[in-house]
Motif scaffolding. Structure first.
Motif, mmCIF file in Angstrom:
data_model
loop_
_atom_site.group_PDB
_atom_site.id
_atom_site.type_symbol
_atom_site.label_atom_id
_atom_site.label_comp_id
_atom_site.label_asym_id
_atom_site.label_seq_id
_atom_site.Cartn_x
_atom_site.Cartn_y
_atom_site.Cartn_z
ATOM 1 N N UNK A 295 0.647 -1.332 0.019
ATOM 2 C CA UNK A 295 0.095 -0.007 -0.267
ATOM 3 C C UNK A 295 1.067 1.292 0.037
ATOM 4 N N UNK A 296 2.212 1.146 0.003
ATOM 5 C CA UNK A 296 3.031 2.220 0.150
ATOM 6 C C UNK A 296 2.993 2.984 -1.160
ATOM 7 N N UNK A 297 2.530 2.691 -2.203
ATOM 8 C CA UNK A 297 2.326 3.614 -3.341
ATOM 9 C C UNK A 297 1.150 4.557 -3.308
ATOM 10 N N UNK A 298 0.516 4.593 -2.235
ATOM 11 C CA UNK A 298 -0.630 5.301 -1.882
ATOM 12 C C UNK A 298 -0.162 6.648 -1.230
ATOM 13 N N UNK A 299 0.199 7.825 -1.965
ATOM 14 C CA UNK A 299 0.684 9.034 -1.405
ATOM 15 C C UNK A 299 0.028 9.842 -0.402
ATOM 16 N N UNK A 300 -1.345 9.473 -0.384
ATOM 17 C CA UNK A 300 -2.258 9.989 0.893
ATOM 18 C C UNK A 300 -1.883 9.363 2.207
ATOM 19 N N UNK A 301 -1.449 7.803 2.017
ATOM 20 C CA UNK A 301 -1.418 7.252 3.072
ATOM 21 C C UNK A 301 0.044 7.782 3.648
ATOM 22 N N UNK A 302 0.840 7.832 2.584
ATOM 23 C CA UNK A 302 2.396 8.319 3.235
ATOM 24 C C UNK A 302 2.363 9.596 3.895
ATOM 25 N N UNK A 303 1.629 10.528 3.266
ATOM 26 C CA UNK A 303 1.280 12.038 3.843
ATOM 27 C C UNK A 303 0.825 11.954 5.012
ATOM 28 N N UNK A 304 -0.200 11.287 5.434
ATOM 29 C CA UNK A 304 -0.971 11.032 6.508
ATOM 30 C C UNK A 304 0.046 10.773 7.398
ATOM 31 N N UNK A 363 -9.596 0.395 8.127
ATOM 32 C CA UNK A 363 -9.026 0.115 9.434
ATOM 33 C C UNK A 363 -7.635 -1.349 8.897
ATOM 34 N N UNK A 364 -7.393 -1.248 7.633
ATOM 35 C CA UNK A 364 -6.508 -2.009 7.245
ATOM 36 C C UNK A 364 -5.017 -1.896 8.027
ATOM 37 N N UNK A 380 11.593 6.474 17.021
ATOM 38 C CA UNK A 380 10.277 7.383 16.240
ATOM 39 C C UNK A 380 9.406 6.465 15.953
ATOM 40 N N UNK A 381 9.293 5.336 15.488
ATOM 41 C CA UNK A 381 8.187 4.341 15.069
ATOM 42 C C UNK A 381 7.274 4.493 16.176
ATOM 43 N N UNK A 382 7.706 4.204 17.726
ATOM 44 C CA UNK A 382 6.825 4.107 18.622
ATOM 45 C C UNK A 382 6.148 5.470 18.959
ATOM 46 N N UNK A 383 6.700 6.409 18.882
ATOM 47 C CA UNK A 383 6.135 7.848 18.735
ATOM 48 C C UNK A 383 5.102 7.940 17.820
ATOM 49 N N UNK A 384 5.063 7.578 16.729
ATOM 50 C CA UNK A 384 4.379 7.768 15.465
ATOM 51 C C UNK A 384 3.080 6.626 15.870
ATOM 52 N N UNK A 385 3.192 5.507 16.392
ATOM 53 C CA UNK A 385 2.201 4.594 16.735
ATOM 54 C C UNK A 385 1.245 5.096 17.804
ATOM 55 N N UNK A 386 2.023 5.711 18.980
ATOM 56 C CA UNK A 386 0.869 6.540 19.623
ATOM 57 C C UNK A 386 -0.180 7.520 18.892
ATOM 58 N N UNK A 387 0.240 8.220 18.113
ATOM 59 C CA UNK A 387 -0.251 9.335 17.355
ATOM 60 C C UNK A 387 -1.389 8.499 16.455
ATOM 61 N N UNK A 388 -0.898 7.638 15.965
ATOM 62 C CA UNK A 388 -1.912 6.734 14.971
ATOM 63 C C UNK A 388 -2.916 6.330 15.619
ATOM 64 N N UNK A 389 -3.027 5.965 16.731
ATOM 65 C CA UNK A 389 -4.183 5.586 17.546
ATOM 66 C C UNK A 389 -5.240 6.688 17.654
ATOM 67 N N UNK A 390 -4.697 8.024 17.756
ATOM 68 C CA UNK A 390 -5.520 9.206 17.928
ATOM 69 C C UNK A 390 -6.244 9.546 16.679
ATOM 70 N N UNK A 391 -5.421 8.894 15.435
ATOM 71 C CA UNK A 391 -6.038 9.502 14.079
ATOM 72 C C UNK A 391 -6.722 8.184 13.686
ATOM 73 N N UNK A 392 -6.952 7.154 14.191
ATOM 74 C CA UNK A 392 -7.546 6.099 13.888
ATOM 75 C C UNK A 392 -6.942 5.014 12.857
ATOM 76 N N UNK A 393 -5.696 5.050 12.749
ATOM 77 C CA UNK A 393 -4.746 4.244 11.774
ATOM 78 C C UNK A 393 -4.283 3.260 12.745
ATOM 79 N N UNK A 394 -4.392 1.987 12.139
ATOM 80 C CA UNK A 394 -3.897 0.756 12.866
ATOM 81 C C UNK A 394 -2.517 0.419 12.342
ATOM 82 N N UNK A 395 -1.581 1.215 12.931
ATOM 83 C CA UNK A 395 -0.209 1.187 12.771
ATOM 84 C C UNK A 395 0.446 0.197 13.726
#
Length: 523
Positions: A295-304, A363-364, A380-395
């Motif tokens: 799914x990494x060719x999805x620019x919006x996913x990466x920008x998010x 929810x993928x 860095x990844x763990x910090x992103x994972x915490x914020x992803x929960x707030x954004x509704x992303x299953x990271x």
């Protein structure tokens, strides 16, 4: 001219302009603005063994400079091999095996005068044939050189008698004396393809080499720099655990360590027998997206994902303040080429949600590959994972083994972390990491306009035009979704107070990875 500066008459029309153009294009702007403290004071003393603890462990360790891809290799290589030029702390090329050089007014023809009396560790004399082979071997497919992209501009390399080597370039390159001295362009014997028992013209010879385990080097009695090296033996081996590495320095078991982290920085700073050696730099740890697959060719996913990074927190807590905030492209904010017009990305959960909504990811689960072999990536990844929960992303964070990370993970997973050391100029870095087919284009990103701009910056004499070109380069990379660069990382190393002779160069740890011929022990 022995100082390596441009000769008058046959040089570029304004050598001062050339030096300014080079300095403005440096990745080492932190150095030019003032950097870490030098340990070069005093009169050199001879003798002793210096032990260095590495932070990376890799079975891919090699003495084949065409395959170099990490600091371990660079330190090992600069100890055993020599180079035509060397970059100094001012960001200028200085003579090494090349005594001097001159260019035509277009900067497309460069003539290097070779020092006499340089021999290999087995006693054989270095010849122009050896030098020509050392450069042109990087074109060969069987060599699979990491520098193949960098020699694409070299049309030919020929000898002009026994003491001169002539480089013809397809396009102008005002920074060519710096380019020809990079780590990959080590001088080897003509016809060498087997590096199991390396023979070089450097300060040391190989006593023991176990990839990923241990390297032991001893003084080369045939080294061409009179009186050098000062130490008798140099050893390097990995201690991957940061606390164990710092403790080894504090206890005196090692004399130098790469990558002090966390509490180890404060412990060494307070020590009576060791000190922190800081080198400001534009090195970075990035999160990259392989844009040639889902799914990494999805620019919006990466920008998010880019809006899930609290860059200030990364700088303050993860890096302990040893760095600067970046903006998802590799040009540092101290550079005259920095594009300040680009909006600075910050932690913004609402923008992240917006892009995730456009991406259709729902929810993928999205997996980020990290590893201890990529500096600070897990933090860095763990910090992103915490914020992803707030954004509704299953990271999800996947920790990958360090010893196989660069062969099995980088560029082979959808989302993954990478480390990049600076190169002496931004053009070199961009050629290695953003050109189609480049060995370190881990995102597999292709953009014709970007590639054209990269070539244009190398040939452009006008600084204002160069600034425009680099500004557009930053815009393309910033908006690509192919890379997230939260911060630039200083090099923070540890050194025994007995070690002298170090001068910081921001292209790498401990004197730019090139220091073993100059250090000494003040026991």
């Amino acid at each position: 001219m022995a100082d390596g500066s441009m000769m008058t008459g046959s040089s570029l029309p304004a050598s001062a302009l050339t030096r300014r153009a080079f300095s403005a294009g440096l990745l080492t702007t932190g150095l030019l603005a003032g950097s870490g403290r030098s340990l070069a004071q005093g009169t050199p003393k001879r003798g002793g063994t210096v032990r260095l603890a590495l932070f990376q462990q890799s079975t891919g360790d090699t003495f084949d400079s065409a395959r170099y891809d990490k600091g371990n290799d660079y330190i090992r290589g600069t100890s055993v091999y020599s180079y035509l030029t060397r970059m100094d702390e001012k960001g200028e090329a200085q003579p090494e095996v090349a005594e001097s050089w001159e260019a035509n007014k277009e900067a497309t023809r460069w003539v290097f005068t070779i020092r006499k009396g340089v021999s290999f560790s087995d006693g054989a004399q270095l010849t122009t044939d050896d030098i020509i082979f050392s450069i042109l071997r990087h074109r060969e497919d069987k060599v699979a050189s990491t520098a193949k992209q960098l020699i694409a501009n070299i049309s030919s390399v020929t000898a002009d008698g026994p003491g001169k080597v002539v480089f013809e370039l397809a396009q102008p390159d005002v920074d060519f004396p710096i380019l020809i001295g990079i780590f990959q362009f080590a001088l080897v014997k003509n016809g060498t393809y087997d590096f199991a028992k390396p023979i070089g013209t450097g300060a040391f010879t190989v006593k023991e080499f176990q990839p990923g385990i241990r390297t032991v080097l001893v003084r080369n009695p045939n080294f061409w720099k009179q009186g050098q090296p000062y130490i008798d033996q140099f050893e390097m081996f990995p201690i991957p655990d940061a606390s164990a590495r710092a403790n080894a320095l504090l206890s005196g078991d090692v004399d130098m360590i790469l990558e002090l982290r966390g509490n180890g920085i404060e412990q060494v700073a307070k020590s009576s027998n060791a000190e922190v050696f800081v080198t400001p730099s534009t090195r970075y740890t990035a999160i990259q997206a392989a844009v040639d697959r889902a799914p990494s060719n999805n620019t919006d996913l990466a920008l998010g994902l880019s809006y899930l990074i609290d860059r200030k927190r990364v700088l303050d807590t993860v890096l302990r303040g040893y760095g600067t905030i970046a903006n998802d492209h590799p040009i540092g904010p101290a550079s005259p080429y920095y594009n300040a017009a680009l909006p600075q990305r910050e932690l913004d959960v609402d923008k992240a949600k917006f892009h995730f909504g456009k991406s259709g990811i729902g929810a993928s689960p999205i997996e980020l590959s990290m590893g201890d072999g990529v500096l600070y990536s897990v933090d860095i990844g763990q910090l992103m994972q915490r914020e992803a929960m707030r954004a509704g992303l299953n990271l999800q964070i996947k920790r990958e083994p360090a010893e196989s990370y660069w062969t099995a993970v980088a560029g082979k997973r959808p989302f993954f972390a990478t480390n990049f050391h600076p190169r002496p100029t931004y053009n070199m870095l961009l050629n290695l990491s953003w050109k189609k087919g480049a060995v370190w284009n881990f995102s597999h990103f292709e953009n014709e306009r970007l590639e054209k701009l990269i070539d244009m910056t190398r040939a452009e004499f006008d600084l204002a035009k160069r600034k425009e070109q680099y500004g557009e380069i930053q815009t393309i990379i910033h908006n690509s979704g192919a890379i997230m660069i939260p911060t630039f990382l200083n090099y923070v190393d540890g050194v025994s107070k007995k070690i002298k002779g170090l001068t910081p160069l921001p292209i790498g740890s401990l004197g730019g990875f090139n220091f073993t011929d100059r250090i000494w022990l003040d026991a």
